[in-house]
Design a protein around this motif. Structure first.
Motif, PDB file in Angstrom:
ATOM      1  N   PRO A   1      -2.272  19.131  16.324  1.00 25.83           N
ATOM      2  CA  PRO A   1      -3.170  17.989  16.348  1.00 25.83           C
ATOM      3  C   PRO A   1      -2.439  16.644  16.939  1.00 25.83           C
ATOM      4  CG  PRO A   1      -3.600  19.505  14.568  1.00 25.83           C
ATOM      5  CD  PRO A   1      -2.328  19.980  15.086  1.00 25.83           C
ATOM      6  N   LYS A   2      -3.079  16.008  17.463  1.00 25.95           N
ATOM      7  CA  LYS A   2      -2.718  14.656  17.624  1.00 25.95           C
ATOM      8  C   LYS A   2      -2.730  13.730  16.531  1.00 25.95           C
ATOM      9  CE  LYS A   2      -3.887  14.254  22.952  1.00 25.95           C
ATOM     10  NZ  LYS A   2      -4.760  13.568  23.752  1.00 25.95           N
ATOM     11  N   GLN A   3      -1.829  12.898  16.732  1.00 27.73           N
ATOM     12  CA  GLN A   3      -1.820  11.962  15.648  1.00 27.73           C
ATOM     13  C   GLN A   3      -3.091  11.052  15.642  1.00 27.73           C
ATOM     14  OE1 GLN A   3       1.770   9.556  15.140  1.00 27.73           O
ATOM     15  NE2 GLN A   3       0.824   8.084  13.724  1.00 27.73           N
ATOM     16  N   ILE A   4      -3.795  10.722  14.635  1.00 18.17           N
ATOM     17  CA  ILE A   4      -5.016   9.744  14.631  1.00 18.17           C
ATOM     18  C   ILE A   4      -4.643   8.652  14.011  1.00 18.17           C
ATOM     19  CG2 ILE A   4      -7.283   9.646  13.746  1.00 18.17           C
ATOM     20  CD1 ILE A   4      -7.633  12.508  13.977  1.00 18.17           C
ATOM     21  N   GLU A   5      -4.901   7.632  14.426  1.00 20.21           N
ATOM     22  CA  GLU A   5      -4.548   6.329  14.194  1.00 20.21           C
ATOM     23  C   GLU A   5      -5.792   5.380  13.964  1.00 20.21           C
ATOM     24  OE1 GLU A   5      -1.248   4.160  15.821  1.00 20.21           O
ATOM     25  OE2 GLU A   5       0.295   5.633  15.030  1.00 20.21           O
ATOM     26  N   PHE A   6      -5.691   4.484  13.075  1.00 13.92           N
ATOM     27  CA  PHE A   6      -6.665   3.403  13.087  1.00 13.92           C
ATOM     28  C   PHE A   6      -5.985   2.408  12.069  1.00 13.92           C
ATOM     29  CE2 PHE A   6      -8.188   7.200  10.580  1.00 13.92           C
ATOM     30  CZ  PHE A   6      -8.213   6.447   9.322  1.00 13.92           C
ATOM     31  N   LEU A   7      -6.648   1.357  11.642  1.00 14.25           N
ATOM     32  CA  LEU A   7      -6.289   0.292  10.929  1.00 14.25           C
ATOM     33  C   LEU A   7      -6.933   0.723   9.535  1.00 14.25           C
ATOM     34  CD1 LEU A   7      -4.824  -2.305  10.501  1.00 14.25           C
ATOM     35  CD2 LEU A   7      -6.838  -3.601  10.535  1.00 14.25           C
ATOM     36  N   ALA A   8      -5.843   1.722   8.598  1.00 11.48           N
ATOM     37  CA  ALA A   8      -6.227   2.439   7.556  1.00 11.48           C
ATOM     38  C   ALA A   8      -6.059   1.390   6.406  1.00 11.48           C
ATOM     39  CB  ALA A   8      -5.350   3.686   7.586  1.00 11.48           C
ATOM     40  N   TRP A   9      -6.842   1.938   5.381  1.00  8.16           N
ATOM     41  CA  TRP A   9      -6.411   0.978   3.993  1.00  8.16           C
ATOM     42  C   TRP A   9      -5.248   1.265   3.360  1.00  8.16           C
ATOM     43  CZ3 TRP A   9     -10.346  -2.384   2.861  1.00  8.16           C
ATOM     44  CH2 TRP A   9     -11.475  -2.013   3.561  1.00  8.16           C
ATOM     45  N   THR A  10      -4.534   2.346   3.449  1.00  8.22           N
ATOM     46  CA  THR A  10      -3.353   2.836   2.993  1.00  8.22           C
ATOM     47  C   THR A  10      -2.044   2.663   3.833  1.00  8.22           C
ATOM     48  OG1 THR A  10      -3.362   4.966   4.191  1.00  8.22           O
ATOM     49  CG2 THR A  10      -4.488   4.978   1.896  1.00  8.22           C
ATOM     50  N   GLU A  11      -2.026   2.007   4.945  1.00  6.81           N
ATOM     51  CA  GLU A  11      -1.079   1.773   5.468  1.00  6.81           C
ATOM     52  C   GLU A  11      -0.308   0.189   5.119  1.00  6.81           C
ATOM     53  OE1 GLU A  11      -1.081   0.556   9.711  1.00  6.81           O
ATOM     54  OE2 GLU A  11      -3.013   1.606   9.765  1.00  6.81           O
ATOM     55  N   PRO A  12       0.880  -0.005   5.376  1.00  6.52           N
ATOM     56  CA  PRO A  12       1.201  -1.319   4.883  1.00  6.52           C
ATOM     57  C   PRO A  12       0.237  -2.515   5.357  1.00  6.52           C
ATOM     58  CG  PRO A  12       2.947   0.107   5.196  1.00  6.52           C
ATOM     59  CD  PRO A  12       1.846   0.661   5.658  1.00  6.52           C
ATOM     60  N   PHE A  13       0.045  -2.340   6.782  1.00  5.89           N
ATOM     61  CA  PHE A  13      -0.630  -3.533   7.542  1.00  5.89           C
ATOM     62  C   PHE A  13      -1.986  -3.617   6.946  1.00  5.89           C
ATOM     63  CE2 PHE A  13      -1.443  -5.457  12.025  1.00  5.89           C
ATOM     64  CZ  PHE A  13      -1.144  -6.798  11.198  1.00  5.89           C
ATOM     65  N   GLY A  14      -2.735  -2.490   6.727  1.00  5.57           N
ATOM     66  CA  GLY A  14      -3.957  -2.652   6.191  1.00  5.57           C
ATOM     67  C   GLY A  14      -4.115  -3.090   4.796  1.00  5.57           C
ATOM     68  N   ILE A  15      -3.139  -2.699   3.845  1.00  3.98           N
ATOM     69  CA  ILE A  15      -2.894  -3.313   2.606  1.00  3.98           C
ATOM     70  C   ILE A  15      -2.828  -4.673   2.602  1.00  3.98           C
ATOM     71  CG2 ILE A  15      -1.768  -3.213   0.551  1.00  3.98           C
ATOM     72  CD1 ILE A  15      -1.053  -0.127   1.163  1.00  3.98           C
ATOM     73  N   ALA A  16      -1.880  -5.320   3.354  1.00  2.00           N
ATOM     74  CA  ALA A  16      -1.468  -6.842   3.688  1.00  2.00           C
ATOM     75  C   ALA A  16      -2.913  -7.481   3.976  1.00  2.00           C
ATOM     76  CB  ALA A  16      -0.509  -6.986   4.549  1.00  2.00           C
ATOM     77  N   LEU A  17      -3.521  -7.025   5.138  1.00  2.74           N
ATOM     78  CA  LEU A  17      -4.804  -7.616   5.418  1.00  2.74           C
ATOM     79  C   LEU A  17      -5.858  -7.558   4.447  1.00  2.74           C
ATOM     80  CD1 LEU A  17      -4.971  -6.622   9.018  1.00  2.74           C
ATOM     81  CD2 LEU A  17      -4.108  -8.602   8.127  1.00  2.74           C
TER      82      LEU A  17
END
Length: 994
Positions: free
Chosen positions: A599-615
């Motif tokens: 399965p392809k990697q699914i990407e979006f601005l997630a709550w759990t990723e560092p960038f999403g957490i910072a924002l």
């Protein structure tokens, strides 16, 4: 004349059969005669005919024990039928059997005997000639062996519609009924055998082979059919050669050179044993090993090739054999053969001599003086054992079972059973004639043939409609091509551990009745490669391409010679030697080795990723700070600072900032249809509400200050309700834009496969970029208007409308959103949402910090400045500067007029003003304003009014640490009453707004 014709025909017949003396035929009288053609010898001796004397018949050489066994099978079947009470009762079958010597010339010589006898019978010469030794016509012929020989015989017999039933001729050309009208056979044609050969090569995953075929009607059609099958299976042929038992040594050498130099290890051979023997001998002499031989039925079990001394070269042979049959009593019949007892079999005498390597003294042909034709003959299984030495005489008491020859090899009766079946087929056709009921026959008007005067063509008619059950319980019927469909056994050559002889181990079978793909069965555990190895040999032009790669074409090479090319990204191959890579499904991508899809990697601005957490943390921080400011303003709502900044609009402004910070959270997390449709309108409406509040508040104060006399009309016009109405109208325009957008082209969640191959970006498809442009454009338009008014009111009292901070906040707003446009256009995937979130947060923090942080600081940490006196002082100072500058402008205008009229340099009676020097500000700020800039705490002022001329007195007191020092600065300015009244009235009008 008739008598002359009779004698002439008899003379011709006698000459034709003169070469076949009593010892060269097997013959027995009967009511119905069957002909037989068998290869009692493997060939004829080469002899040059110089034609200086009458040509003699060529001599047959190299005795064939298997051929004699086949002949015995025909005799056994005829005797069994003659002794049967149910099959052809009261009828006796006779036979006339000749040796073809495995050559066309000898076969045709024998066939002419059958044809000539039939022609004599057709002339009805019995009434003219006293033929006491008359032999009836030949009703059918059993034979011949090789396809090339049967082709020649069939052409001749077909002219007279004499049925020919072959037991070993498998060429597919013989199925052509237009050319071979009277030919039938009890062996499957080679079309199935060639297909089976290709299936075996495909089974072992070989694709690089060589082919050898006999240069006759058996080898050429068989190998041609194999080529067709091989092409369908992508099997490449490295070389293709033709051979013959009569090929000269140079031709054999050339073929061996090709075999030796070839990289193909598998060699497919369509040939008979005699044709292949010279080639195998030369290969053995050169010791060319490591080849896998795929043998056709004609030589797969040939006694000429399956010899222990050849095994090291051809031990890896896999071949086809006919299905073995059972002939009860045949073994005992074979053991009873004896020259003195087999009086009807003229070949028995030579068989006895060849078996025991002796001679029978009562014959002249095989006497010691006449055995020279054995000189130089090869010894070995299946061939005559004669040597150049004189043979001893035979006693006649020799035991046939004491000598091992192919004659007594009845373990697998294949061709022998086909002979047996051919005789019974003819007998059952005659039985149908014998039992025919008039009116139900196969001939005109349902008539039947007379069994006592039956003719060959009548027997052929019944053979074509034959249907009976053989002794093994199998149904026998010839198809429209005169063929019997049969199955093949697959054999592998093994070396017997007991006596070192070559044995044929059955390792599988081929069922022609099964559907395609299920016909072949092979038990690999039984196969021995080279006589000892279990590992399947490799015979491919190129090494196998592993999973994850595909075959790539090499220019100028056959398709089987390829290079292995890695599958491109997004494609995979999960099998060896894949011709092409398969594309992964839309939501999948190839793994690192390209052997499967993941399965392809699914990407979006997630709550759990560092960038999403910072924002998220920044957004929450903004919400917290805004809430904190709102709480401070609510708690200190009655203080001058809060009241001076238009308390109600400030609350609405803080609420809109809360919405701005909150709207950024809709851009984080997996985009759903509802979030996509909510986030842009929420962001747009929140910012428009925020900027509308700033715009209305700034513009209200600016209009009041610029008005000459703020009357009650201004205060009514700029009342609180109207301010909210203007904010609502500005915001309503944005709401209309959003409603139209959501109705005509609503945004939706979108799985983007095009940006990166290995990643699925879940983003929001905005529906209409034009609508998004209108939304942001309208926001920027309001911000530009707000910036204009803020810049224009930058010189208003600092504590009253903080115009400089608003101007700076608008600059930040423009910088953010001007930078946002190229960043938004150049990013993709989840970073699009991240860019917009950053822009929202940056703009929101800029507005919050510039507009409110200074006030919160004063409220919390400088409460002494949060007084009515400070606010009035700032306002009064601004009013003084405005009035002074206005008076200066009027004074300058009056002076210029006086100079132009009277040249007077005196002072104007209506106004006067003094200044310390030209370099100083002619209108210095009051001392309290100076102390404000120096962050002094104390400020005390007095305002007095006179009549006609207004005198403004401002006094300030500042306590010192050691002693109180009073500094009074008095400046008296005589201004016109109207000018002073305007400025003071403006100051008085502004006080209620505070």
């Amino acid at each position: 004349m008739t008598s002359y014709r009779c004698c002439l025909i008899l003379l011709l017949f006698t000459w034709n059969t003169a070469a076949y003396g009593p010892n060269q035929r097997a013959q027995k009288k009967g009511d119905i005669i069957l002909g037989g053609l068998f290869p009692i010898h493997f060939g004829v001796a080469a002899k040059d005919q110089d034609l200086k004397s009458r040509p003699e018949s060529v001599e047959c050489i190299r005795y064939n024990f298997r051929g004699f066994r086949w002949l015995q099978a025909m005799i056994f079947a005829i005797e069994e039928i003659n002794s049967s009470p149910t099959l052809l009762p009261n009828m006796t079958l006779g036979y006339r059997i000749f040796d073809t010597c495995n050559t066309v010339s000898k076969a045709l010589e024998a066939t002419l005997s059958f044809v000539a006898q039939n022609k004599i019978d057709s002339l009805n010469l019995d009434e003219f000639c006293n033929c006491s030794e008359h032999i009836p016509s030949t009703i059918a012929v059993v034979g011949a062996t090789g396809s090339g020989i049967s082709t020649a015989v069939a052409n001749l017999l077909g002219l007279f519609y004499i049925p020919q039933v072959s037991y070993a001729s498998s060429s597919r050309l013989l199925s052509n009924k237009n050319q071979f009208k009277s030919f039938l056979r009890t062996i499957p044609n080679d079309e199935h055998q060639a297909t089976a050969m290709a299936d075996i090569i495909e089974y072992f995953r070989w694709n690089w082979v060589g082919t050898i075929a006999a240069d006759d009607d058996y080898g050429r059609p068989g190998i041609e059919k194999f080529r067709e099958e091989a092409e369908e299976r992508d099997i490449c042929i490295d070389f293709s050669e033709l051979i013959s038992q009569y090929s000269d040594e140079e031709e054999i050498q050339q073929v061996v050179e090709v075999i030796q130099n070839s990289t193909a290890r598998v060699i497919v051979v369509f040939s008979s044993g005699p044709d292949l023997e010279p080639l195998i001998k030369e290969i053995v002499r050169r010791n060319i090993t490591g080849k896998i031989w795929l043998a056709s039925e004609a030589w797969a079990s040939s006694s000429l090739i399956a010899m222990p001394e050849f095994f090291r070269v051809i031990g890896s042979t896999i071949g086809f054999a006919l299905k073995a049959g059972q002939i009860p009593g045949f073994r005992e019949f074979l053991q009873k053969v004896h020259p003195k007892k087999s009086t009807n079999n003229g070949f028995a005498k030579e068989f006895w001599e060849e078996t025991f390597n002796c001679y029978l003294p009562d014959g002249s042909k095989n006497s010691p003086a006449s055995t020279s034709f054995h000189k130089g003959h090869e010894e070995g299984l299946g061939a005559g054992n004669g040597t150049s030495a004189f043979r001893p005489p035979c006693t006649g008491d020799e035991n046939i079972t004491s000598v091992e020859t192919p004659y007594l090899d009845y373990t697998h009766l294949r061709i022998s059973y086909n002979v047996y079946l051919a005789v019974y087929s003819i007998a059952h056709a005659l039985q149908d004639i014998y039992t025919c009921t008039p009116g139900k026959g196969l001939f005109t008007n349902g008539s039947c043939a007379d069994i006592k005067k039956v003719e060959a063509w009548q027997g052929l008619k019944h053979l074509r409609h034959l249907n009976f059950t053989n002794n093994m319980g199998e149904q026998v019927d010839f198809d429209e091509f005169g063929d019997l469909v049969g199955n093949y056994s697959i054999i592998n050559w093994h070396l017997s551990p007991e006596d070192g002889s070559v044995v044929f181990e059955e390792v599988g079978h081929y069922n022609v009745y099964a559907k395609k793909g299920e016909r072949l069965f092979i038990n690999e555990n039984k196969i021995l490669w080279g006589g000892f190895s279990k590992e399947v040999p490799f015979s491919n032009c190129s090494r196998d391409c592993l999973p994850g790669t595909r075959k790539g074409i090499i220019e100028g090479e056959p398709t089987c010679c390829f290079e292995c090319v890695d599958c491109p990204d997004g494609e995979y191959s999960d099998e060896t030697d894949a011709s092409a890579c398969d594309k992964c499904p839309e939501d999948y991508w190839s793994n690192e080795n390209h052997t499967s899809c993941i399965p392809k990697q699914i990407e979006f601005l997630a709550w759990t990723e560092p960038f999403g957490i910072a924002l998220t943390l920044f957004a929450v921080l903004g919400i917290f700070l805004t809430s904190f400011v709102l709480g401070v303003f609510t708690k200190f709502r009655n203080t001058p600072i809060v009241k001076a900044t238009n308390r109600e609009l400030s609350y609405l402004l803080l609420f809109s900032l809360l919405c701005c910070f909150s709207s950024s959270l809709f851009f984080i997390g997996e985009p759903q249809n509802w979030t996509c449709r909510l986030r842009q309108p929420a962001f747009g409406i929140s910012f428009v509400l925020c900027i509308s509040c700033i715009l209305v508040k700034t513009n209200r104060v600016l209009l009041v200050f610029e008005a000459k006399i703020p009357t009650s009309l201004h205060r009514k016009w700029w009342g609180l309700n109207l301010q909210f109405l203007l904010v609502f109208l500005c915001t309503f325009v944005q709401i209309v834009i959003c409603v139209i957008w959501l109705y005509t082209a609503p945004p939706s969640s979108y799985r983007n496969h095009e940006l990166e191959d290995e990643i699925i970006f879940i983003t929001c498809h905005e529906g209409s970029l034009m609508a998004l442009g209108f939304l942001i454009g309208y926001t920027c338009l309001l911000a530009a208007i707000c910036f204009f008014f803020a810049f224009k009111s930058r010189k208003l009292p600092e504590n009253f409308n903080e115009a400089k901070f608003i101007t700076f906040s608008m600059l930040i707003f423009f910088i953010v959103w001007i930078s946002f446009i190229p960043a938004y256009a150049s990013t993709y995937g989840k970073f699009v949402s991240a860019v917009e979130v950053i822009a929202i947060l940056a703009a929101s923090f800029g507005l919050l910090a510039c507009i409110f942080f200074n006030k919160v600081y004063i409220i919390l940490f400088k409460p002494s400045r949060n007084t009515i006196e400070e606010v009035r002082c700032s306002t009064a100072a601004h009013a003084f500067k405005v009035a002074a500058r206005a008076t200066l402008r009027r004074s300058n205008v009056s002076r210029k007029r006086s100079n132009s009229l009277g040249g007077s340099t005196g002072s104007t009676p209506s106004s006067s003003i003094s200044s310390k020097s030209n370099h100083e500000d002619p209108f210095p700020l009051p001392a309290c304003a100076e102390r404000q800039r120096q962050q002094q705490r104390g400020c005390k002022q007095k305002v007095s009014f006179g009549s006609g001329t207004v005198t403004l007195s401002l006094s300030f007191e500042e306590p010192q640490k050691n002693a109180m020092t009073n500094r009074n600065a008095k400046r008296r300015n005589s201004l016109e009453a109207q000018n002073s009244d305007d400025s003071l009235m403006r100051h008085r009008a502004l006080l209620p707004l505070q």
